[in-house]
Design a protein around this motif. Sequence first.
Motif, mmCIF file in Angstrom:
data_model
loop_
_atom_site.group_PDB
_atom_site.id
_atom_site.type_symbol
_atom_site.label_atom_id
_atom_site.label_comp_id
_atom_site.label_asym_id
_atom_site.label_seq_id
_atom_site.Cartn_x
_atom_site.Cartn_y
_atom_site.Cartn_z
ATOM 1 N N LEU A 152 -50.992 -26.523 25.895
ATOM 2 C CA LEU A 152 -50.008 -27.238 25.082
ATOM 3 C C LEU A 152 -49.909 -28.670 25.586
ATOM 4 C CD1 LEU A 152 -47.835 -27.400 22.949
ATOM 5 C CD2 LEU A 152 -46.255 -26.242 24.520
ATOM 6 N N HIS A 153 -50.312 -29.617 24.749
ATOM 7 C CA HIS A 153 -50.350 -31.022 25.141
ATOM 8 C C HIS A 153 -49.093 -31.731 24.648
ATOM 9 C CE1 HIS A 153 -51.568 -35.233 25.388
ATOM 10 N NE2 HIS A 153 -52.515 -34.845 26.224
ATOM 11 N N LEU A 154 -48.221 -32.094 25.584
ATOM 12 C CA LEU A 154 -46.977 -32.813 25.266
ATOM 13 C C LEU A 154 -46.904 -34.094 26.081
ATOM 14 C CD1 LEU A 154 -44.473 -29.795 25.251
ATOM 15 C CD2 LEU A 154 -45.555 -30.890 23.285
ATOM 16 N N VAL A 158 -41.836 -29.237 38.940
ATOM 17 C CA VAL A 158 -41.762 -28.568 37.641
ATOM 18 C C VAL A 158 -42.943 -28.960 36.768
ATOM 19 C CG1 VAL A 158 -40.432 -28.375 35.505
ATOM 20 C CG2 VAL A 158 -39.262 -28.285 37.721
ATOM 21 N N ARG A 159 -43.288 -30.223 36.783
ATOM 22 C CA ARG A 159 -44.453 -30.672 36.016
ATOM 23 C C ARG A 159 -45.704 -29.926 36.469
ATOM 24 N NH1 ARG A 159 -49.657 -32.789 37.309
ATOM 25 N NH2 ARG A 159 -50.424 -33.848 35.444
ATOM 26 N N ASN A 160 -45.881 -29.797 37.777
ATOM 27 C CA ASN A 160 -47.060 -29.106 38.317
ATOM 28 C C ASN A 160 -47.041 -27.616 37.978
ATOM 29 O OD1 ASN A 160 -47.880 -31.552 39.378
ATOM 30 N ND2 ASN A 160 -47.070 -31.143 41.424
ATOM 31 N N TRP A 161 -45.864 -27.004 38.011
ATOM 32 C CA TRP A 161 -45.748 -25.581 37.669
ATOM 33 C C TRP A 161 -46.063 -25.353 36.193
ATOM 34 C CZ3 TRP A 161 -42.788 -22.732 34.269
ATOM 35 C CH2 TRP A 161 -42.785 -21.349 34.454
ATOM 36 N N LEU A 162 -45.541 -26.217 35.329
ATOM 37 C CA LEU A 162 -45.808 -26.085 33.898
ATOM 38 C C LEU A 162 -47.305 -26.156 33.611
ATOM 39 C CD1 LEU A 162 -42.949 -28.366 32.526
ATOM 40 C CD2 LEU A 162 -43.158 -25.905 32.101
ATOM 41 N N LEU A 163 -47.996 -27.048 34.305
ATOM 42 C CA LEU A 163 -49.425 -27.196 34.098
ATOM 43 C C LEU A 163 -50.195 -25.984 34.645
ATOM 44 C CD1 LEU A 163 -51.798 -28.934 33.146
ATOM 45 C CD2 LEU A 163 -51.747 -30.079 35.378
ATOM 46 N N ARG A 212 -49.988 -23.958 31.386
ATOM 47 C CA ARG A 212 -50.948 -24.868 30.760
ATOM 48 C C ARG A 212 -50.256 -25.830 29.780
ATOM 49 N NH1 ARG A 212 -56.491 -22.220 28.917
ATOM 50 N NH2 ARG A 212 -55.156 -21.216 27.384
ATOM 51 N N ILE A 213 -49.128 -26.362 30.205
ATOM 52 C CA ILE A 213 -48.373 -27.338 29.415
ATOM 53 C C ILE A 213 -48.465 -28.682 30.120
ATOM 54 C CG2 ILE A 213 -46.127 -27.986 28.478
ATOM 55 C CD1 ILE A 213 -45.400 -25.025 28.441
ATOM 56 N N VAL A 214 -48.931 -29.696 29.408
ATOM 57 C CA VAL A 214 -49.135 -31.022 29.991
ATOM 58 C C VAL A 214 -47.913 -31.893 29.701
ATOM 59 C CG1 VAL A 214 -50.664 -33.019 30.129
ATOM 60 C CG2 VAL A 214 -51.599 -30.768 29.557
ATOM 61 N N THR A 215 -47.270 -32.366 30.766
ATOM 62 C CA THR A 215 -46.106 -33.253 30.670
ATOM 63 C C THR A 215 -46.287 -34.373 31.696
ATOM 64 O OG1 THR A 215 -44.849 -31.973 32.302
ATOM 65 C CG2 THR A 215 -44.601 -31.345 29.973
ATOM 66 N N THR A 216 -45.261 -35.196 31.866
ATOM 67 C CA THR A 216 -45.301 -36.263 32.867
ATOM 68 C C THR A 216 -44.055 -36.221 33.734
ATOM 69 O OG1 THR A 216 -46.726 -37.883 31.756
ATOM 70 C CG2 THR A 216 -45.011 -38.777 33.149
ATOM 71 N N GLU A 271 -40.611 -24.810 21.006
ATOM 72 C CA GLU A 271 -39.899 -23.616 21.461
ATOM 73 C C GLU A 271 -40.565 -23.024 22.697
ATOM 74 O OE1 GLU A 271 -39.974 -21.149 18.035
ATOM 75 O OE2 GLU A 271 -38.345 -22.220 17.009
ATOM 76 N N ALA A 272 -41.908 -23.035 22.708
ATOM 77 C CA ALA A 272 -42.633 -22.518 23.871
ATOM 78 C C ALA A 272 -42.351 -23.361 25.105
ATOM 79 C CB ALA A 272 -44.135 -22.491 23.572
ATOM 80 N N PHE A 273 -42.277 -24.672 24.925
ATOM 81 C CA PHE A 273 -41.962 -25.536 26.064
ATOM 82 C C PHE A 273 -40.548 -25.283 26.562
ATOM 83 C CE2 PHE A 273 -39.904 -29.460 27.544
ATOM 84 C CZ PHE A 273 -40.576 -29.587 28.754
ATOM 85 N N ALA A 274 -39.595 -25.183 25.642
ATOM 86 C CA ALA A 274 -38.207 -24.949 26.049
ATOM 87 C C ALA A 274 -38.084 -23.652 26.834
ATOM 88 C CB ALA A 274 -37.298 -24.923 24.815
ATOM 89 N N ALA A 275 -38.789 -22.615 26.388
ATOM 90 C CA ALA A 275 -38.743 -21.340 27.096
ATOM 91 C C ALA A 275 -39.360 -21.454 28.480
ATOM 92 C CB ALA A 275 -39.464 -20.265 26.272
ATOM 93 N N ALA A 276 -40.493 -22.157 28.569
ATOM 94 C CA ALA A 276 -41.147 -22.335 29.867
ATOM 95 C C ALA A 276 -40.277 -23.149 30.814
ATOM 96 C CB ALA A 276 -42.505 -23.013 29.672
#
Length: 379
Positions: A21-23, A323-328, A332-336, A366-371
């Motif tokens: 998921l690229h955000l 948190v950014r590192n955990w999400l990735l 597999r969610i890309v944030t900053t 929704e997937a990001f909010a849950a993660a």
Amino acid sequence: MSDSDELADRWRAARPPAAGLHLDSAACSRQSFAALDAAAQHARNEAELGGYVAAELATPVLDAGRAAIAALSGVAEAQVVFTTGSLHALDLLLGSWPAESRTLACLPGEYGPNLAVMAAHGFDVRPLPTLDDGRLALDDAALVLANDPPDLVHLTPVASHRGVVQPLSLVARLCRELELPLIVDAAQALGQVDCAVGADVVYSSSRKWMAGPRGVGFLAVGAAMMQRLRPRLALPEWASALSTARQLELGEANVAARVGFSVALGEFLACGPGVVRARLAELGGHSRTMLADVGGWQVVEEVGEPSAITTLAPVDGADPEAVRNWLLAERRIVTTCAGVQRAPLEMTAPVLRISPHIDTTEQDLEAFAAALAEAPGRA
């Protein structure tokens, strides 16, 4: 199917599938097949025909890219210089400014590396007055600029650490009334904010909302402003007849990246800049509404802010970088994670940032909010 859904489907179909998921489009968007293929084909042309022959053959594509930049920047009689990115563009501009007049007004939330470039070129930086949310206090700024006018006004309409949109068109009008040159850092704005407001200079990168390659950007300078610039590097005699714009662009270049950028600009224009901006603003509103109730985080921007960027400040001890590192790693969610160095005169703690592009769905959000709700690291 709504127009927004159709636009999202077109954007998504034009790109390789994301590996997750690229955000993170405010950092680096996903390139299209067309941009990737154009850059690759140019590199192949260099191998088969020779680098300089290939560059000459690419002239029509690069000229089209410059024309697109001129249109999107709204700089009158724009002379467009390709650069390696936004910071390089600012370095070229300030390094070419007359040495005897180096005062510059900007927001306290100015991008940290920009401040470093300003300091390196000996500019006296003066902060402009702002409201509590970091937005320019326009009336107060008008008094400050009129009473003690700087040589340049530098405005970053959307910052790196926050999705608040500055009143760019009103600032442009004010600067015209006061006859002050206005420089716009459109790195985060171009694509999600209308930057064609008549500034004297606009510069930006390829890799963000335009979804072009990394390592390329532009500097668009009005003809009158260009006449005031004096490139800091002494040129050989054979180059003395070149225009100032071409002198600024001299040097080794990744022409393939410029070709890819030009194609990406064409794709953006074909989608309709106003339609893209509306979709991005809509996504920003959806993101902030959805994330407002996630425990441990505070949404920084107002729901209706016309920007796709949503900034999340921890309120109970979470570490945005962890948190950014955990999400990735785990989702597999890309944030900053935006550290304080992004705005050292204003930030006191790091924040988490998401920046969806127009192909992002509500299910993605929704997937990001849950993660995010599951992410470890709170106190």
